[in-house]
Design an enzyme around this catalytic site. Structure first.
Site, PDB file in Angstrom:
ATOM      1  N   ILE A  14       0.834  -1.213   0.000  1.00 36.50           N
ATOM      2  CA  ILE A  14       0.000   0.000   0.000  1.00 36.50           C
ATOM      3  C   ILE A  14       0.870   1.265   0.000  1.00 36.50           C
ATOM      4  O   ILE A  14       0.592   2.219  -0.733  1.00 36.50           O
ATOM      5  CB  ILE A  14      -0.952  -0.012   1.227  1.00 36.50           C
ATOM      6  CG1 ILE A  14      -1.914  -1.215   1.151  1.00 36.50           C
ATOM      7  CG2 ILE A  14      -1.733   1.291   1.321  1.00 36.50           C
ATOM      8  CD1 ILE A  14      -2.726  -1.448   2.419  1.00 36.50           C
ATOM      9  N   GLY A  72       3.771  -1.206   8.664  1.00 35.64           N
ATOM     10  CA  GLY A  72       3.129  -2.131   9.593  1.00 35.64           C
ATOM     11  C   GLY A  72       3.626  -3.546   9.398  1.00 35.64           C
ATOM     12  O   GLY A  72       4.212  -3.881   8.366  1.00 35.64           O
ATOM     13  N   SER A 112      -6.887  -0.660  10.203  1.00 34.12           N
ATOM     14  CA  SER A 112      -7.309  -1.920   9.569  1.00 34.12           C
ATOM     15  C   SER A 112      -8.772  -2.179   9.925  1.00 34.12           C
ATOM     16  O   SER A 112      -9.279  -1.687  10.939  1.00 34.12           O
ATOM     17  CB  SER A 112      -6.452  -3.059  10.116  1.00 34.12           C
ATOM     18  OG  SER A 112      -7.035  -4.304   9.825  1.00 34.12           O
ATOM     19  N   TYR A 142      -1.852  -8.138  16.351  1.00 33.34           N
ATOM     20  CA  TYR A 142      -2.119  -7.313  15.167  1.00 33.34           C
ATOM     21  C   TYR A 142      -3.425  -6.531  15.353  1.00 33.34           C
ATOM     22  O   TYR A 142      -3.466  -5.304  15.234  1.00 33.34           O
ATOM     23  CB  TYR A 142      -2.194  -8.174  13.903  1.00 33.34           C
ATOM     24  CG  TYR A 142      -2.440  -7.346  12.668  1.00 33.34           C
ATOM     25  CD1 TYR A 142      -1.415  -6.617  12.079  1.00 33.34           C
ATOM     26  CD2 TYR A 142      -3.713  -7.261  12.105  1.00 33.34           C
ATOM     27  CE1 TYR A 142      -1.640  -5.829  10.945  1.00 33.34           C
ATOM     28  CE2 TYR A 142      -3.948  -6.475  10.976  1.00 33.34           C
ATOM     29  CZ  TYR A 142      -2.903  -5.769  10.405  1.00 33.34           C
ATOM     30  OH  TYR A 142      -3.134  -4.979   9.294  1.00 33.34           O
ATOM     31  N   LYS A 146      -3.954  -2.410  15.924  1.00 37.17           N
ATOM     32  CA  LYS A 146      -4.729  -1.573  15.005  1.00 37.17           C
ATOM     33  C   LYS A 146      -5.894  -0.899  15.728  1.00 37.17           C
ATOM     34  O   LYS A 146      -6.229   0.256  15.471  1.00 37.17           O
ATOM     35  CB  LYS A 146      -5.231  -2.417  13.817  1.00 37.17           C
ATOM     36  CG  LYS A 146      -4.107  -2.912  12.922  1.00 37.17           C
ATOM     37  CD  LYS A 146      -3.358  -1.753  12.274  1.00 37.17           C
ATOM     38  CE  LYS A 146      -2.329  -2.201  11.257  1.00 37.17           C
ATOM     39  NZ  LYS A 146      -1.606  -1.096  10.626  1.00 37.17           N
TER      40      LYS A 146
HETATM   41  N1  LIG Z   1      -2.613  -5.931   3.099  1.00 39.77           N
HETATM   42  C1  LIG Z   1      -3.724  -5.921   3.813  1.00 39.77           C
HETATM   43  O1  LIG Z   1      -4.647  -6.730   3.598  1.00 39.77           O
HETATM   44  C2  LIG Z   1      -3.903  -4.919   4.919  1.00 39.77           C
HETATM   45  C3  LIG Z   1      -5.144  -4.829   5.545  1.00 39.77           C
HETATM   46  C4  LIG Z   1      -5.342  -3.887   6.566  1.00 39.77           C
HETATM   47  C5  LIG Z   1      -4.300  -3.066   6.941  1.00 39.77           C
HETATM   48  N2  LIG Z   1      -3.089  -3.189   6.323  1.00 39.77           N
HETATM   49  C6  LIG Z   1      -2.022  -2.289   6.775  1.00 39.77           C
HETATM   50  O2  LIG Z   1      -1.504  -1.582   5.671  1.00 39.77           O
HETATM   51  C7  LIG Z   1      -0.165  -1.170   5.958  1.00 39.77           C
HETATM   52  C8  LIG Z   1       0.707  -1.538   4.789  1.00 39.77           C
HETATM   53  O3  LIG Z   1       0.720  -2.950   4.674  1.00 39.77           O
HETATM   54  P1  LIG Z   1       0.934  -3.725   3.303  1.00 39.77           P
HETATM   55  O4  LIG Z   1      -0.196  -4.671   3.157  1.00 39.77           O
HETATM   56  O5  LIG Z   1       1.246  -2.766   2.244  1.00 39.77           O
HETATM   57  O6  LIG Z   1       2.199  -4.604   3.725  1.00 39.77           O
HETATM   58  P2  LIG Z   1       3.659  -4.725   3.141  1.00 39.77           P
HETATM   59  O7  LIG Z   1       4.308  -5.777   3.970  1.00 39.77           O
HETATM   60  O8  LIG Z   1       3.606  -4.907   1.670  1.00 39.77           O
HETATM   61  O9  LIG Z   1       4.295  -3.298   3.453  1.00 39.77           O
HETATM   62  C9  LIG Z   1       4.610  -2.890   4.751  1.00 39.77           C
HETATM   63  C10 LIG Z   1       5.861  -2.038   4.706  1.00 39.77           C
HETATM   64  O10 LIG Z   1       6.153  -1.608   6.030  1.00 39.77           O
HETATM   65  C11 LIG Z   1       7.555  -1.719   6.230  1.00 39.77           C
HETATM   66  N3  LIG Z   1       7.899  -1.889   7.643  1.00 39.77           N
HETATM   67  C12 LIG Z   1       7.579  -2.933   8.448  1.00 39.77           C
HETATM   68  N4  LIG Z   1       8.170  -2.811   9.637  1.00 39.77           N
HETATM   69  C13 LIG Z   1       8.884  -1.650   9.584  1.00 39.77           C
HETATM   70  C14 LIG Z   1       9.726  -0.988  10.515  1.00 39.77           C
HETATM   71  N5  LIG Z   1       9.995  -1.506  11.738  1.00 39.77           N
HETATM   72  N6  LIG Z   1      10.287   0.184  10.153  1.00 39.77           N
HETATM   73  C15 LIG Z   1      10.064   0.703   8.904  1.00 39.77           C
HETATM   74  N7  LIG Z   1       9.292   0.115   7.989  1.00 39.77           N
HETATM   75  C16 LIG Z   1       8.709  -1.051   8.321  1.00 39.77           C
HETATM   76  C17 LIG Z   1       7.932  -2.976   5.450  1.00 39.77           C
HETATM   77  O11 LIG Z   1       9.333  -3.051   5.210  1.00 39.77           O
HETATM   78  C18 LIG Z   1       7.078  -2.844   4.207  1.00 39.77           C
HETATM   79  O12 LIG Z   1       7.752  -2.163   3.179  1.00 39.77           O
HETATM   80  C19 LIG Z   1       0.204  -1.881   7.255  1.00 39.77           C
HETATM   81  O13 LIG Z   1       0.087  -0.973   8.328  1.00 39.77           O
HETATM   82  C20 LIG Z   1      -0.821  -2.978   7.357  1.00 39.77           C
HETATM   83  O14 LIG Z   1      -1.041  -3.391   8.678  1.00 39.77           O
HETATM   84  C21 LIG Z   1      -2.857  -4.078   5.322  1.00 39.77           C
END
Ligand SMILES: NC(=O)c1ccc[n+]([C@@H]2O[C@H](COP(=O)([O-])OP(=O)(O)OC[C@H]3O[C@@H](n4cnc5c(N)ncnc54)[C@H](O)[C@@H]3O)[C@@H](O)[C@H]2O)c1
Length: 242
Positions: A14, A72, A112, A142, A146
């Site tokens: 995202i 995240g 989330s 998790y 959130k």
């Molecule tokens: N994918 C889903 O279905 C979904 C649903 C609800 C919420 N989210 C939330 O969306 C956000 C983005 O998630 P995504 O699905 O794109 O996941 P993703 O794993 O593709 O991207 C997450 C990014 O966060 C970075 N990250 C993680 N820990 C870190 C740290 N300690 N310091 C710096 N960067 C860090 C990772 O390196 C990664 O690039 C998150 O907060 C996730 O919880 C995702």
């Protein structure tokens, strides 16, 4: 003038889609991630967050227009609380002085659907009161992280709005990103997707459009909201007004 936006978690999923969209629109993005970003920082610790603030300040000494605290993790429990709750707050509070210099400052957190579904009662509220609940998480870290950041947004947004900074959260349902790749192997996934009124999971770009709006000047009157972008699942699961 082109806006400057800080996006954490910009190297994947995202966050990457948000950074791509804003750049396509001619805006400046300062990406933050563990690697593959303008600012390399580990947001799971107070020191890492402080280093990030210092690095962003060097890159944008005159201020930033928006901060999207999106980085995240899905597990383990303690890391979820460290990154998804404390990391997001430290990001936003640490960059707030830079935000305050913008004529139209905006802040967005990635929460989330789990704020509404899946978190056991009381733990998120306890975390947001400053209590240590790590030994009670039992695999719910998790959802609790959130929900706790959702509480923080509701509590703090009115204070920030009085200072002219509009703070909101996006609550995605299932989004097709590397974070979800492993879960997609689960044989229960088709049944889970069937419960989503729109019958499919989201593409990161669909979420990016919403983040871009909330982080823009066009969002001129919205503060303290948890916006569900989940194909209708939250409304279907709890249709009562709340
Ligand atoms: N994918 C889903 O279905 C979904 C649903 C609800 C919420 N989210 C939330 O969306 C956000 C983005 O998630 P995504 O699905 O794109 O996941 P993703 O794993 O593709 O991207 C997450 C990014 O966060 C970075 N990250 C993680 N820990 C870190 C740290 N300690 N310091 C710096 N960067 C860090 C990772 O390196 C990664 O690039 C998150 O907060 C996730 O919880 C995702």
């Amino acid at each position: 003038m082109a806006r400057t936006t800080v996006v954490t978690g910009s190297a994947s999923g995202i966050g990457r889609a948000i950074a791509d969209l804003l750049r396509e629109r001619g805006e400046r993005v300062i990406g933050v991630d563990l690697k593959g970003a303008e600012v390399t920082a580990d947001l799971s610790t107070a020191e890492g967050c402080a280093a990030m603030v210092e690095a962003v300040t060097m890159l944008a000494p005159d201020g930033v227009d928006a901060v999207i605290a999106n980085a995240g993790v899905l597990q383990p429990d303690a890391l979820c609380i460290a990154v998804n709750y404390h990391g997001a707050i430290r990001t936003l509070e640490g960059l707030r002085p830079l935000l305050a210099r913008s004529p139209a400052p905006r802040a967005v957190v990635t929460a989330s659907l789990a704020v509404a579904i899946g978190a056991p009662t009381g733990l998120a509220e306890a975390i947001d009161r400053g209590e240590d609940v790590e030994d009670r998480l039992d695999g719910t870290g998790y959802a609790v992280s959130k929900r706790a950041i959702g509480h923080w947004v509701r509590r703090v947004a009115p204070i920030w709005a009085r200072a002219g900074i509009l703070l909101n959260a996006v609550c995605p349902g299932l989004v097709e990103t590397p974070m979800q790749a492993a879960s997609m192997e689960n044989p229960q996934v088709p049944a889970m997707i069937a419960t989503i009124p729109m019958g499919r999971i989201a593409r990161p770009r669909e979420l990016a459009e919403l983040f871009a709006f909330l982080a823009s000047e066009a969002n001129s009157y919205m503060s303290g909201q948890l916006v569900f972008a989940d194909g209708g699942l939250e409304a279907a699961t709890r249709p009562e007004l709340c």
